[in-house]
Scaffold this motif. Structure first.
Motif, PDB file in Angstrom:
ATOM      1  N   SER A 124       1.228  -1.593  -0.362  1.00 49.86           N
ATOM      2  CA  SER A 124       0.035  -0.334   0.087  1.00 49.86           C
ATOM      3  C   SER A 124       1.004   0.899  -0.120  1.00 49.86           C
ATOM      4  CB  SER A 124      -0.666  -0.115   1.250  1.00 49.86           C
ATOM      5  OG  SER A 124      -1.510   0.215   1.311  1.00 49.86           O
ATOM      6  N   THR A 125       0.362   2.237  -0.509  1.00 48.76           N
ATOM      7  CA  THR A 125       1.481   3.503  -0.468  1.00 48.76           C
ATOM      8  C   THR A 125       0.745   4.137   0.666  1.00 48.76           C
ATOM      9  OG1 THR A 125       1.658   5.051  -1.740  1.00 48.76           O
ATOM     10  CG2 THR A 125      -0.527   4.784  -1.746  1.00 48.76           C
ATOM     11  N   TRP A 126       1.840   5.261   0.956  1.00 46.83           N
ATOM     12  CA  TRP A 126       1.812   6.131   2.671  1.00 46.83           C
ATOM     13  C   TRP A 126       0.464   7.535   2.482  1.00 46.83           C
ATOM     14  CZ3 TRP A 126       6.927   8.985   2.997  1.00 46.83           C
ATOM     15  CH2 TRP A 126       6.968   9.863   4.599  1.00 46.83           C
ATOM     16  N   ASP A 215       6.369  -5.639  -7.198  1.00 45.55           N
ATOM     17  CA  ASP A 215       5.754  -4.782  -6.788  1.00 45.55           C
ATOM     18  C   ASP A 215       5.537  -3.403  -8.279  1.00 45.55           C
ATOM     19  OD1 ASP A 215       2.687  -2.876  -6.355  1.00 45.55           O
ATOM     20  OD2 ASP A 215       2.792  -3.362  -4.569  1.00 45.55           O
ATOM     21  N   ARG A 216       4.843  -3.492  -8.917  1.00 48.10           N
ATOM     22  CA  ARG A 216       5.207  -1.853 -10.023  1.00 48.10           C
ATOM     23  C   ARG A 216       2.996  -1.085  -9.939  1.00 48.10           C
ATOM     24  NH1 ARG A 216       9.020  -3.725  -8.827  1.00 48.10           N
ATOM     25  NH2 ARG A 216      10.905  -4.240 -10.146  1.00 48.10           N
ATOM     26  N   THR A 217       2.824  -1.633  -8.736  1.00 50.88           N
ATOM     27  CA  THR A 217       1.416  -0.467  -8.552  1.00 50.88           C
ATOM     28  C   THR A 217       1.485   0.281  -8.110  1.00 50.88           C
ATOM     29  OG1 THR A 217       1.017  -2.851  -8.686  1.00 50.88           O
ATOM     30  CG2 THR A 217      -0.875  -1.191  -7.255  1.00 50.88           C
ATOM     31  N   ALA A 221       6.603   1.155  -5.308  1.00 52.65           N
ATOM     32  CA  ALA A 221       7.809   0.847  -4.864  1.00 52.65           C
ATOM     33  C   ALA A 221       8.738   1.946  -4.574  1.00 52.65           C
ATOM     34  CB  ALA A 221       8.640   0.092  -6.305  1.00 52.65           C
ATOM     35  N   ALA A 222       8.817   3.224  -5.119  1.00 52.24           N
ATOM     36  CA  ALA A 222       9.664   4.563  -4.351  1.00 52.24           C
ATOM     37  C   ALA A 222       8.497   4.681  -2.763  1.00 52.24           C
ATOM     38  CB  ALA A 222       9.078   4.521  -5.114  1.00 52.24           C
ATOM     39  N   ALA A 223       7.554   4.494  -2.823  1.00 56.11           N
ATOM     40  CA  ALA A 223       6.986   5.880  -1.276  1.00 56.11           C
ATOM     41  C   ALA A 223       7.404   4.567  -0.177  1.00 56.11           C
ATOM     42  CB  ALA A 223       5.607   5.639  -1.068  1.00 56.11           C
TER      43      ALA A 223
END
Length: 270
Positions: A124-126, A215-217, A221-223
């Motif tokens: 999940s994103t932040w 995970d490329r959703t 992956a960056a957050a």
């Protein structure tokens, strides 16, 4: 897939859930957009065997909780999760959520820090993290892009983008096929509603962050690494896994959750 025999009627929808019961620490698993409780089958069985009280459920409009009764919104989803916790009289459960489920868990503990004893966020994103211009653009364009996809191909495309293993992709196709495209886009819009940058905010309960190494959703992956650094916690990256890491590599996810819950118990006993 568990048999969700229990029902909680709310605003025209019978929310379906399963509760293992018992005196152990309660853990509530909340699935992501478009899928259902089956994504946590391996984790639910694993924790039940270790004495935890495990609750899994299908969100409004998903899985067995259909028809939705009312349109899916972020506020409605948060109210549903809160109502389920209250209905079961859970004492500060651990909230474990994947993707949208993780966004809901973040929002709920931000509003009510005393509701949960810990938060496990998987893929999940932040919610409150800073967003670059490209990440803002991605959020803006996602819904129109989903609407442009042929409805008949959406389950296959989403499954292939979400999982690596044939078994996980097959189950994802099953789950995504149950949600009409217009409803899935509505759920996606609700997910975006939960993203509200506030970089100074810190999670008020112990936090566990897990994601698949493939995970490329969205910007996960960056957050998530940025989030882990900001909170001073370790990000657990699951090998050989995509967005649906609980199904791509369930044993590694189980180990990560085990380690976190063991640390949590030790901290509470001190």
């Amino acid at each position: 897939m568990l048999n969700l025999v229990n029902k909680l009627p709310l605003d025209g929808c019978d929310l379906r859930y399963a509760d293992s019961g018992g005196a152990g620490t309660p853990v509530v698993f909340t699935h992501g957009a478009g899928v259902d409780h089956a994504m946590f089958d391996a984790q639910a069985g694993h924790l039940r065997a270790r004495g935890f009280r495990v609750i899994v459920w299908d969100q409004r409009g998903h899985g067995l909780s259909r028809p939705a009764g009312t349109p899916f919104t972020a506020e409605r989803a948060l109210a549903d999760l809160s109502a389920l916790i209250a209905h079961l009289a859970l004492d500060r459960p651990v909230l474990a959520g994947h993707s949208l489920g993780g966004n809901l868990g973040q929002a709920l503990v931000r509003r009510n820090p005393h509701l949960a004893r810990a938060l496990i966020v998987i893929g999940s994103t932040w919610n409150t993290g800073p967003l670059s211009w490209s990440e803002r653009l991605l959020l803006k364009l996602a819904a129109p892009a989903l609407l442009a996809l042929p409805a008949g191909r959406l389950p296959e495309l989403m499954a292939d983008a979400s999982a690596l293993t044939p078994a996980a992709r097959a189950d994802a196709r099953r789950a995504f096929s149950q949600l009409p495209k217009r409803d899935f886009v509505q759920v996606w819009k609700a997910t975006v509603e939960l993203v509200a940058p506030d970089p100074g905010h810190r999670t008020p309960v112990p936090l566990c962050l897990i994601r698949g190494d493939h995970d490329r959703t969205g910007n996960i992956a960056a957050a998530m690494p940025r989030w882990a650094r900001a909170e001073g916690v370790e990000e657990v990256v699951i090998p050989d896994a995509g967005h649906l890491c609980t199904q791509d590599n369930p044993q590694a996810v189980n180990t990560a959750i085990d380690t976190f819950l063991h640390t949590l118990t030790a901290r509470e006993e001190r």
